[in-house]
Write a protein that holds these residues in place. Structure first.
Motif, PDB file in Angstrom:
ATOM      1  N   SER A 104       0.864  -1.181   0.000  1.00  0.00           N
ATOM      2  CA  SER A 104       0.000   0.000   0.000  1.00  0.00           C
ATOM      3  C   SER A 104       0.899   1.230   0.000  1.00  0.00           C
ATOM      4  O   SER A 104       2.105   1.119   0.205  1.00  0.00           O
ATOM      5  N   LEU A 105       0.306   2.384  -0.223  1.00  0.00           N
ATOM      6  CA  LEU A 105       1.108   3.601  -0.345  1.00  0.00           C
ATOM      7  C   LEU A 105       1.949   3.859   0.906  1.00  0.00           C
ATOM      8  O   LEU A 105       3.162   4.044   0.837  1.00  0.00           O
ATOM      9  N   THR A 106       1.294   3.875   2.068  1.00  0.00           N
ATOM     10  CA  THR A 106       2.025   4.235   3.288  1.00  0.00           C
ATOM     11  C   THR A 106       3.091   3.180   3.611  1.00  0.00           C
ATOM     12  O   THR A 106       4.199   3.524   4.053  1.00  0.00           O
ATOM     13  N   PHE A 133      -0.661  15.304   3.676  1.00  0.00           N
ATOM     14  CA  PHE A 133      -1.655  14.262   3.976  1.00  0.00           C
ATOM     15  C   PHE A 133      -1.294  13.588   5.305  1.00  0.00           C
ATOM     16  O   PHE A 133      -0.131  13.253   5.521  1.00  0.00           O
ATOM     17  N   SER A 135      -1.390  10.667   6.641  1.00  0.00           N
ATOM     18  CA  SER A 135      -0.624   9.427   6.670  1.00  0.00           C
ATOM     19  C   SER A 135       0.853   9.689   6.380  1.00  0.00           C
ATOM     20  O   SER A 135       1.741   9.115   7.021  1.00  0.00           O
ATOM     21  N   ASP A 136       1.122  10.572   5.433  1.00  0.00           N
ATOM     22  CA  ASP A 136       2.513  10.915   5.113  1.00  0.00           C
ATOM     23  C   ASP A 136       3.182  11.565   6.321  1.00  0.00           C
ATOM     24  O   ASP A 136       4.330  11.284   6.651  1.00  0.00           O
ATOM     25  N   TYR A 193      -3.026  17.269  -2.153  1.00  0.00           N
ATOM     26  CA  TYR A 193      -4.404  16.745  -2.130  1.00  0.00           C
ATOM     27  C   TYR A 193      -5.436  17.788  -1.752  1.00  0.00           C
ATOM     28  O   TYR A 193      -6.579  17.729  -2.204  1.00  0.00           O
ATOM     29  N   ASP A 218       5.477  11.845  -3.364  1.00  0.00           N
ATOM     30  CA  ASP A 218       4.206  11.159  -3.159  1.00  0.00           C
ATOM     31  C   ASP A 218       3.275  11.560  -4.294  1.00  0.00           C
ATOM     32  O   ASP A 218       2.895  12.725  -4.414  1.00  0.00           O
ATOM     33  N   ALA A 220       0.230  10.254  -5.051  1.00  0.00           N
ATOM     34  CA  ALA A 220      -1.142   9.746  -4.883  1.00  0.00           C
ATOM     35  C   ALA A 220      -2.141  10.500  -5.759  1.00  0.00           C
ATOM     36  O   ALA A 220      -3.017   9.892  -6.376  1.00  0.00           O
ATOM     37  N   HIS A 221      -2.005  11.830  -5.808  1.00  0.00           N
ATOM     38  CA  HIS A 221      -2.960  12.641  -6.564  1.00  0.00           C
ATOM     39  C   HIS A 221      -2.431  13.063  -7.932  1.00  0.00           C
ATOM     40  O   HIS A 221      -3.088  13.830  -8.640  1.00  0.00           O
ATOM     41  N   CYS A 241      -0.778   5.504  -4.896  1.00  0.00           N
ATOM     42  CA  CYS A 241      -1.796   4.475  -4.743  1.00  0.00           C
ATOM     43  C   CYS A 241      -2.542   4.323  -6.068  1.00  0.00           C
ATOM     44  O   CYS A 241      -2.410   5.151  -6.971  1.00  0.00           O
ATOM     45  N   TYR A 243      -6.052   3.496  -6.182  1.00  0.00           N
ATOM     46  CA  TYR A 243      -7.523   3.512  -6.056  1.00  0.00           C
ATOM     47  C   TYR A 243      -8.121   4.869  -6.401  1.00  0.00           C
ATOM     48  O   TYR A 243      -9.319   4.992  -6.502  1.00  0.00           O
ATOM     49  N   LYS A 244      -7.289   5.888  -6.566  1.00  0.00           N
ATOM     50  CA  LYS A 244      -7.798   7.222  -6.898  1.00  0.00           C
ATOM     51  C   LYS A 244      -7.977   7.293  -8.419  1.00  0.00           C
ATOM     52  O   LYS A 244      -8.878   6.670  -8.956  1.00  0.00           O
TER      53      LYS A 244
HETATM   54  C1  PLP Z   1      -4.682   8.950  -0.548  1.00  0.00           C
HETATM   55  C2  PLP Z   1      -3.386   9.304   0.076  1.00  0.00           C
HETATM   56  C3  PLP Z   1      -2.780   8.464   1.025  1.00  0.00           C
HETATM   57  C4  PLP Z   1      -3.447   7.213   1.516  1.00  0.00           C
HETATM   58  O1  PLP Z   1      -2.530   6.288   2.012  1.00  0.00           O
HETATM   59  P1  PLP Z   1      -2.823   4.725   1.985  1.00  0.00           P
HETATM   60  O2  PLP Z   1      -1.592   4.131   2.510  1.00  0.00           O
HETATM   61  O3  PLP Z   1      -3.148   4.360   0.563  1.00  0.00           O
HETATM   62  O4  PLP Z   1      -4.035   4.473   2.848  1.00  0.00           O
HETATM   63  C5  PLP Z   1      -1.547   8.841   1.525  1.00  0.00           C
HETATM   64  N1  PLP Z   1      -0.943   9.985   1.118  1.00  0.00           N
HETATM   65  C6  PLP Z   1      -1.508  10.808   0.221  1.00  0.00           C
HETATM   66  C7  PLP Z   1      -0.811  12.052  -0.199  1.00  0.00           C
HETATM   67  C8  PLP Z   1      -2.761  10.500  -0.322  1.00  0.00           C
HETATM   68  O5  PLP Z   1      -3.312  11.336  -1.193  1.00  0.00           O
END
Ligand code: PLP
Length: 426
Positions: A104-106, A133, A135-136, A193, A218, A220-221, A241, A243-244
């Motif tokens: 997964s991304l994280t 974000f 999680s980051d 994001y 990163d 993701a977006h 990731c 799923y976006k």
């Molecule tokens: C969507 C997103 C995540 C989500 O992290 P997951 O590990 O996929 O749950 C993390 N960082 C950014 C910048 C995001 O846009």
């Protein structure tokens, strides 16, 4: 003169568009007799109609071949992740050996930081954008602590310096120069994001490297949204990731890039058997010899059912190609912007940069009048089949995804806002 604020005009733009919509390739949620205007591809992309067949293929293979499925046929599970290698490389502008779909991304961000964040007492710091974000941020803070350093001093955040909460290149340059000798890692988003701002990744990498720091991204977006040239950007690693904008389903298997210059790196890594050199993996020896490139960072044999949707998604991206898709995205988002600035300026203020080079498809829109009014508008849009997403305290994000959103969708959004404005007496 034709009325440009009209459904007819929107439909004529769709009919004349050089890239006909691939909307029919997707399941679009129903709304009444029709379909939703779905602008939340930045959160969870729609399901491609081809996904089910890819998943069923795996289920069929498992039911009929069981363990032999690992070794039989073109889509054997042993090398299943390799089916993603070339389309993924095309998508992000990388060499095939620089990318892998895994984890997964994280999780990938942590694995990359194990190798690429090597703090010393002279050079302990990580630089990120303020408001990154969560999680980051958690990942970065926990890595700093893990190495015995203190986020209070060693996590450097670049504050927004522009009216919409965006960050100028000058501010980034100043921050990197100011903290340069202490920076171990610059971790930057391809597209932020919250604001939808896109960045010059090559320039940010250049600035980081000039100070002796590693540069990670990163995306993701950004992936499937902007045109990426990861190899040429020179960034050391990137994570994202699927799923976006990649439409590969909730919690889909993520992506990872390791620049070719690190293909044979002896940086520390957390190892697992799937990262071992493929030819000798099944000799089951005690000594880890990594596969060169991104695949050497894999841990486990991948979740094949989780990877299957990515095949269906990458087929669509390959069919269109990012340049044509991005060109369409510029038209759709430009149209959205023109409807807002031309007709809805009393209700919505665009926070995302006006320069198309500094944004992807998403516009972040501040509702004039504050949170309560914003929520009322947001709820009314949803009740009318127009889906965006909400960011506290007063921002609606609208992301026209060029694979399946149309000018008609965009017009439905604008019309719904105008109608609400009329009814709410605002
Ligand atoms: C969507 C997103 C995540 C989500 O992290 P997951 O590990 O996929 O749950 C993390 N960082 C950014 C910048 C995001 O846009």
């Amino acid at each position: 003169m034709t009325d440009t604020f009209s459904l007819d005009h929107a439909r004529s733009l769709d009919a004349a568009d050089p890239l006909p919509t691939l909307r029919d390739e997707f399941h679009v949620p129903r709304f009444g007799d029709g379909e939703q205007a779905y602008f939340v591809g930045n959160s969870l992309g729609l399901q491609p109609r081809g996904t089910r067949a890819q998943v069923e293929d795996v289920l069929d293979k498992w039911s009929m071949e069981a363990v032999e499925g690992h070794f039989r046929g073109h889509s054997q599970w042993m090398s299943y992740h390799e089916l993603m290698r070339e389309p993924l490389a095309r998508l992000v502008g990388a060499e095939p050996a620089e990318v892998v779909a895994m984890n997964s991304l994280t999780a990938n961000l942590h694995l990359m930081m194990v190798g690429f964040y090597r703090p010393t007492s002279e050079r302990p710091a990580i630089l990120v954008e303020a408001g990154s974000f969560p999680s980051d941020r958690y990942a970065v803070e926990s890595q700093i602590r893990f190495h015995g350093f203190d986020p209070a001093t060693d996590l450097v955040e670049v504050q927004p310096d522009e009216p919409g909460g965006t960050i100028s290149m000058q501010a980034i340059e100043r921050a990197i120069a100011e903290h340069g000798p202490r920076l171990a890692l610059v971790l930057w988003p391809g597209v932020q994001y919250r604001t939808g701002q896109a960045f010059d990744l090559r320039e940010i990498t250049r600035l980081a490297h000039a100070q002796g720091a590693v540069c990670g991204l990163d995306l993701a977006h950004a992936v499937g949204n902007t045109e990426l040239h990861l190899h040429d950007s020179g960034a050391d690693f990137a994570v994202w990731c699927h799923y976006k904008y990649l439409n590969s389903g909730p919690g889909a298997v993520a992506g990872c890039f390791v620049h070719a210059r690190h293909a044979q790196t002896d940086r520390p890594r957390f190892a697992g058997w799937w990262g071992h050199e493929a030819q000798t993996r099944f000799q089951m020896g005690p000594h880890f010899r990594p596969t060169p490139g991104a695949e050497g960072w894999q841990l486990s044999n991948p979740p094949i059912l989780g990877l299957a949707p990515l095949r269906a998604s990458l087929d669509l991206f390959d069919r269109v190609g990012m340049p044509a898709l991005r060109a369409k995205s510029l038209r759709l988002t430009g149209y959205l912007e023109s409807l807002i600035t031309g007709h809805l300026a009393d209700v919505l203020q665009v926070l995302t940069p006006a320069d198309p080079a500094s944004r992807g498809c998403q516009l972040s829109l501040r509702v004039v009048g504050g949170r309560e009014r914003g929520r009322a508008l947001f709820d009314d849009l949803a009740a009318n089949g127009v889906l965006g997403d909400w960011r506290e305290p007063d921002v609606i994000r609208i992301s026209p995804a060029p694979l399946y959103n149309t000018h008609e969708d965009v017009f439905r959004f604008a019309q719904a806002v105008q109608s609400w404005q009329g009814r709410s007496g605002a």
